[in-house]
Design a protein around this motif. Structure first.
Motif: not given
Lengths: 447, 447
Positions: A139, A141, A143, A173-180, A268-270, A273
């Motif tokens: 994961d 994250t 901050f 904090a918020y969760h971010g994208r690991a794959s990219s 935040p999302f797209l 990510n």
């Protein structure tokens, strides 16, 4: 809080038999010894762990195969030789330290014996290698811990309410994208396409779909979690540092037009990510011991709640790390000119410490895992020119900056621009420690 | 959009030689054949893939070892027999379908031959097994696609602005925490501790640290990504469904007091990341073909932008899945009484389709990976009693609900409460398809 003592590996007078490690201003002297995962450039061989020294990498696969390191260091090098560092990180601070100290001993001037021979035989020039993401990131994250960044961006997004009321109470904090997440550095720049997305122009009746028009970078530290915790079992602040393996650089590329339209109410999302660029090297928590600083809050500001406050964190929770951002436009590159520095700041201005970030993340029972990645949040200092994102430097794009060397103007990033992050620690009486760099480059939009 | 045709596996008259699969109201008839990862309860053996039929699971490890399935189905069963389904999911729709059809053929009444023999020899009673998370989840994304949920919760959090202006234009989502996702079902309920956290009481001068006082569940579908995309390469809406492997149930446990204090401006974090409970079985996209519905928008509402709109999505983008939420309090459990149903709704009320979620997620170039998990977002129907979270049913806790059977009142969840999600599809002329259940239980707070 466990403190990381100053020991032989912090002796500024220590030198290596490898002369490139002793060069003034080198990122990777014998006092540093950062970890990464690498292979020979373009080769089909397996990635494996390495440690930087001067202009070389020590192939930990070769050192492990030699059997030259005894005891805990020997166990640690077996784990660190794998294609990800997750297993090594899970071994904990004693094993990390044992391997670093064993390599220090084998590298120092005058060293001899099996370990020194094994290390000497395991060197590969840095210019011949390529890197990959050093862990299997369970994961990621991100901050948000610079009050200057929060105020700078807050003024643009919410002029009437720049700082949300929770900022001074919570390491947000918020969760971010690991794959990219990818590695970019030196000749191995990480290219990515300008993202497509939806954005709503001020006063428009409907959003439009198109290429991002406000592409930005964010200067952050990468924080690598060494040991995890069981689900339902928080990590007390006093133990938080035992869970931190080390630090790198992280560029949290941001599509501001997409982000600002999408982010209410869930964040935040797209806008984030599509790509995140990290530097290849992980500078260990132990190597940074000389650069610890007291953590203080002005008396007229809210003091941290008890679970985010203790004597150890107050004594040495902060870190002094110099950081800079450079932009290399296509024009600068074509003319053979140096990248233009656009900001210079220090991590010590951050409003929350990394130990507080760890304690906060696990407070509700969330389980961290070895190899997890945190972003520190954008690192902006107290003055306008210390801002860690172009949206801050240009006041939301209204006041473009000028790139030294070419005289080009930038409100936001252009196609072809490379962004380079650099970090280092230095102070009198101690060895300079460098982070290397993070480098990514904007390609034209998809489609 | 590729359409999933109705074929022999949707024949409502098809019956199995396994009588429990033919029982009226069974979740797992021969027309379903959902996948999971399992082992015998309490055994040290490796987890491996399984397919449910009636009251049994087909051990795909045993079927793979038999070599009885030829061609693509044989290749698929080798991949599906592993300890995660990632490799199987990466093979794509033809392989998924080949294995499901081969198992259908081997299970149908009157079947004989090597495949039928192998399946018969591979059966293990469902009551003897335990499950784990069926994939190595690279990233977990939670959507927010019920306009009724958004309005219900929006009225509580932002009375003056319940629906954010982007809701009708974007399938909103945020990144969630993968590490704390667990399986809970039947006797294998997922227990978790009530999280500790920071919350700010209305009108208070400072937040307090303590156990969550407003613990909630969220009724969602789990959406499993089968095939990914390369970074920088979006997935057009017309191809989105080829990337969806299947569906389960997902309970997005939510600590409302923690969430509402932390979530501005970057979204939910500790309010959600302490635990997420999924059901063990993945009902395939193919099995759900009879339950597809047209996707329409009222003419007076914004129509989706072109990249989120096509004829296939309009023709059959929606899904009719019946869903219910039950609470089993400690008192109900001790008295041997049935769990109390607190809501019943249908997935067809969702404002965005799953194909639109996939296309949106990859639009900017973000790379999805096989085994990734999406949450659909809370599923609330148009009437108040169809709400998928207790905060909606109780109007923010102000109007407690009463549990049938015990007469207990609930504003939010109590320690000891188990929450059970169930889902199924049924309509005249087609076989009923069940999802099984998701079940988790609240334990007293940490420390």
């Amino acid at each position: 809080m466990s403190t990381t003592p100053l020991n032989a590996t912090h002796d500024a007078n220590a030198r290596s038999w490898l002369e490139s490690a002793n060069a003034p201003g080198a990122d990777f002297p014998i006092q540093n010894l950062p970890f990464s995962v690498f292979r020979r450039q373009g080769s089909p061989e397996a990635f494996r762990g390495g440690v930087a020294i001067g202009d070389q990498v020590i192939c930990l696969g070769a050192v492990a195969a030699s059997g030259a390191l005894p005891g805990l260091a020997g166990e640690a090098v077996q784990a660190a030789a794998q294609s990800t560092l997750n297993g090594f990180m899970a071994l904990g601070p004693k094993a990390w330290s044992a391997l670093r100290h064993a390599l220090f001993g084998a590298l120092k001037a005058g060293a001899s014996g099996a370990a020194a021979d094994a290390v000497k035989a395991a060197l590969i020039p840095l210019q011949d290698i390529e890197h990959t993401v050093p862990t299997r990131i369970g994961d990621y994250t991100d901050f948000y811990t610079s009050i200057h960044h929060a105020r700078n961006v807050g003024r643009i997004a919410r002029p009437d309410d720049p700082l949300t009321p929770n900022f001074q109470w919570i390491p947000i904090a918020y969760h971010g994208r690991a794959s990219s997440i990818g590695v970019g550095s030196g000749s191995q720049s990480q290219p990515f396409r300008r993202p497509m997305g939806q954005a709503m122009a001020p006063g428009a009746a409907a959003p439009v779909y198109g290429p991002c028009a406000r592409l930005d970078y964010e200067l952050e530290l990468a924080i690598w979690i060494g040991q995890g915790n069981a689900q339902g079992t928080p990590i007390p602040l006093a133990q938080a540092e035992d869970h931190i393996f080390g630090y790198g650089l992280l560029n949290d590329w941001s599509a501001r037009d997409i982000q600002f339209w999408e982010m209410a109410p869930l964040g935040p999302f797209l806008g984030k990510n599509f790509c995140t660029t990290i530097s290849p090297w992980i500078v260990t928590q132990e190597a940074l011991a000389p650069y610890r600083l007291p953590f203080t809050r002005p008396a007229d500001e809210p003091q941290p709640l008890v679970y985010l406050d203790d004597a150890g964190n107050r004594a040495q929770g902060a870190l002094s790390i110099e950081l800079e951002v450079l932009i290399e436009s296509a024009a600068l590159r074509e003319k053979g000119l140096a990248p233009a520095r656009v900001s210079h700041t220090n991590f010590r201005h951050q409003y929350w410490t990394v130990a507080q970030m760890v304690a906060q993340h696990a407070m509700g029972g969330c389980n961290l895992q070895s190899g997890d990645l945190f972003g520190s949040g954008t690192i902006s200092g107290p003055t306008p020119e210390q801002a860690g994102a172009i949206i801050e430097l240009t006041k939301g794009g209204r006041e473009p900056i000028t790139l030294a060397g070419s005289g080009e103007q930038r409100a936001f990033l252009h196609d072809g621009d490379a962004v380079i992050l650099r970090g280092w620690c230095e102070k009198p009486g101690f060895a300079r420690i460098g982070f290397g760099e993070s480098r990514g480059q904007v390609l034209p939009a998809i489609g």
